[in-house]
Write an enzyme that holds these catalytic residues in place. Structure first.
Site, PDB file in Angstrom:
ATOM      1  N   MET A 180       0.682  -1.160  -0.026  1.00 14.09           N
ATOM      2  CA  MET A 180      -0.009   0.176  -0.041  1.00 14.09           C
ATOM      3  C   MET A 180       0.910   1.340  -0.023  1.00 14.09           C
ATOM      4  SD  MET A 180      -3.421  -1.001   2.028  1.00 14.09           S
ATOM      5  CE  MET A 180      -2.698  -0.776   3.723  1.00 14.09           C
ATOM      6  N   GLY A 181       2.102   1.026  -0.362  1.00 14.28           N
ATOM      7  CA  GLY A 181       3.138   2.168  -0.212  1.00 14.28           C
ATOM      8  C   GLY A 181       3.744   2.864   0.841  1.00 14.28           C
ATOM      9  N   GLY A 199      11.306  -2.251   5.165  1.00 18.50           N
ATOM     10  CA  GLY A 199      10.514  -3.684   5.137  1.00 18.50           C
ATOM     11  C   GLY A 199      10.039  -3.855   3.993  1.00 18.50           C
ATOM     12  N   HIS A 200       9.382  -2.953   3.553  1.00 17.77           N
ATOM     13  CA  HIS A 200       8.901  -3.101   1.993  1.00 17.77           C
ATOM     14  C   HIS A 200       9.952  -3.601   0.916  1.00 17.77           C
ATOM     15  CE1 HIS A 200       5.680  -0.310   3.324  1.00 17.77           C
ATOM     16  NE2 HIS A 200       4.769  -1.165   2.788  1.00 17.77           N
ATOM     17  N   GLY A 212       4.998  -9.829   4.062  1.00 17.42           N
ATOM     18  CA  GLY A 212       5.795  -9.560   5.312  1.00 17.42           C
ATOM     19  C   GLY A 212       5.113 -10.533   6.391  1.00 17.42           C
ATOM     20  N   SER A 257       4.263   1.608   7.848  1.00 21.08           N
ATOM     21  CA  SER A 257       4.123   2.895   7.302  1.00 21.08           C
ATOM     22  C   SER A 257       3.423   3.753   8.618  1.00 21.08           C
ATOM     23  CB  SER A 257       3.383   2.769   6.230  1.00 21.08           C
ATOM     24  OG  SER A 257       3.885   2.188   5.231  1.00 21.08           O
TER      25      SER A 257
HETATM   26  O1  PAF Z   1      -0.303  -5.761   3.616  1.00 27.90           O
HETATM   27  C1  PAF Z   1      -0.678  -4.920   3.113  1.00 27.90           C
HETATM   28  O2  PAF Z   1       0.044  -3.793   2.470  1.00 27.90           O
HETATM   29  C2  PAF Z   1      -1.822  -5.133   2.167  1.00 27.90           C
HETATM   30  O3  PAF Z   1      -2.675  -5.432   3.177  1.00 27.90           O
HETATM   31  C3  PAF Z   1      -1.927  -5.604   0.837  1.00 27.90           C
HETATM   32  C4  PAF Z   1      -1.420  -7.407   1.013  1.00 27.90           C
HETATM   33  C5  PAF Z   1      -0.953  -4.982  -0.024  1.00 27.90           C
HETATM   34  C6  PAF Z   1      -3.263  -5.743   0.279  1.00 27.90           C
HETATM   35  O4  PAF Z   1      -3.636  -4.436   0.170  1.00 27.90           O
END
Ligand code: PAF
Length: 282
Positions: free
Chosen positions: A30-31, A36-37, A147, A186
């Site tokens: 979700m940006g 972590g991302h 994650g 985030s």
């Molecule tokens: O973990 C997230 O950021 C969200 O739940 C996901 C998996 C991108 C679904 O919108």
């Protein structure tokens, strides 16, 4: 790195890659990227020929009083970070491109969504499963990385993929933490300086509790009471949403520990609701 906003264009591009014999890896997000991302992208990168990162703040997984409108975003920063980790394609659809006005089809795994976050966030995992299924249908990846901070989400997605025979390998990546132990999120951006200084107590409590289990305590009521008391003294500005000890796959509460368990917590600190967990193998 290519940026695509139109789901049909994504589908076309992925079909072309597959026709050329190339494998696709997917990292749904979700940006507002943090390390972590980026670790999820790093994990997926060597596992596929083409790496797709999706950035979509999915409205159907937010409840009415949740932070959908305030969710932090930084598209330019995120694009630069995704590119730096070798992403081939960033997918950033609009809500109206992902959901028709009369959208009527949902994917749900209610058995695994009864406890932990599912108990207080009604409909949350139905929204997650639906959007993740849509992303799988669009990209048809051979591998997707999620994650372990959202352990329940990961368990639900694994079960959904198994039950619906979706041909994708789901990989769970370890929690990435700040040097003081706070799980990266985030939502940490919502914390004031004072709240941020207090937040590492979430992880510290989990580690102390795991020691208790390693030292032989098996009664989860005793263990949970210990952790509630720990948070009451070490984290007085936090409000515990839940502390649960569950089977790591079935996400069902356990009374007496006889095998591996997951302790998962959600704590509200100021405007942030922070989650964390620890897997304990006995
Ligand atoms: O973990 C997230 O950021 C969200 O739940 C996901 C998996 C991108 C679904 O919108």
């Amino acid at each position: 790195m290519n940026i695509i906003t139109d789901p049909k264009e994504l589908q076309k591009q992925c079909a072309a890659w597959r026709r050329d014999g190339l494998t696709i890896g997917l990292v749904p997000t979700m940006g507002y990227f943090h390390e972590g991302h980026l670790a999820l992208m790093g994990r997926a990168r060597p596992l596929c020929d083409k790496l797709i990162v999706t950035l979509f703040v999915n409205p159907t997984q937010f409840g009415e009083n949740e932070d959908l409108d305030k969710y932090p975003h930084d598209l330019d920063g995120d694009s630069a970070k995704a590119k730096s980790r070798g992403t081939d394609l960033l997918f950033t659809p609009k809500t109206t491109d992902m959901y028709e006005a009369d959208h009527a089809t949902w994917v749900d795994v209610p058995e695994l969504g009864k406890h932990l976050c599912g108990a207080s966030r009604s409909g949350h995992f139905k929204g997650v499963c639906t959007v993740v299924t849509k992303l799988f249908m669009l990209a048809q990846p051979s591998v997707a990385v999620f994650g372990q901070k959202d352990w329940q989400q990961l368990a639900i997605i694994k079960r959904m993929v198994r039950d619906l025979n979706i041909p994708v390998n789901i990989i769970g990546h370890e929690i990435i933490r700040e040097p003081d132990g706070l799980a990266m999120s985030s939502r940490n951006a919502y914390l004031t300086e004072e709240e941020r200084a207090a937040a590492p107590a979430i992880r510290k409590g989990l580690v102390k509790m795991a020691e208790m289990v390693k030292n032989g305590e098996r009664n989860t009521e005793v263990i949970k009471t210990f952790l509630y008391n720990e948070y009451a003294s070490a984290l007085p500005i936090g409000t515990v949403d839940y502390i649960e000890i569950v089977d790591p796959d079935a996400i069902e509460p356990i009374e007496i520990i006889t095998g591996p368990v997951l302790t998962a917590v959600a704590v509200r600190i100021g405007k942030a609701r922070l989650i964390d967990n620890i897997l304990i193998e006995v």
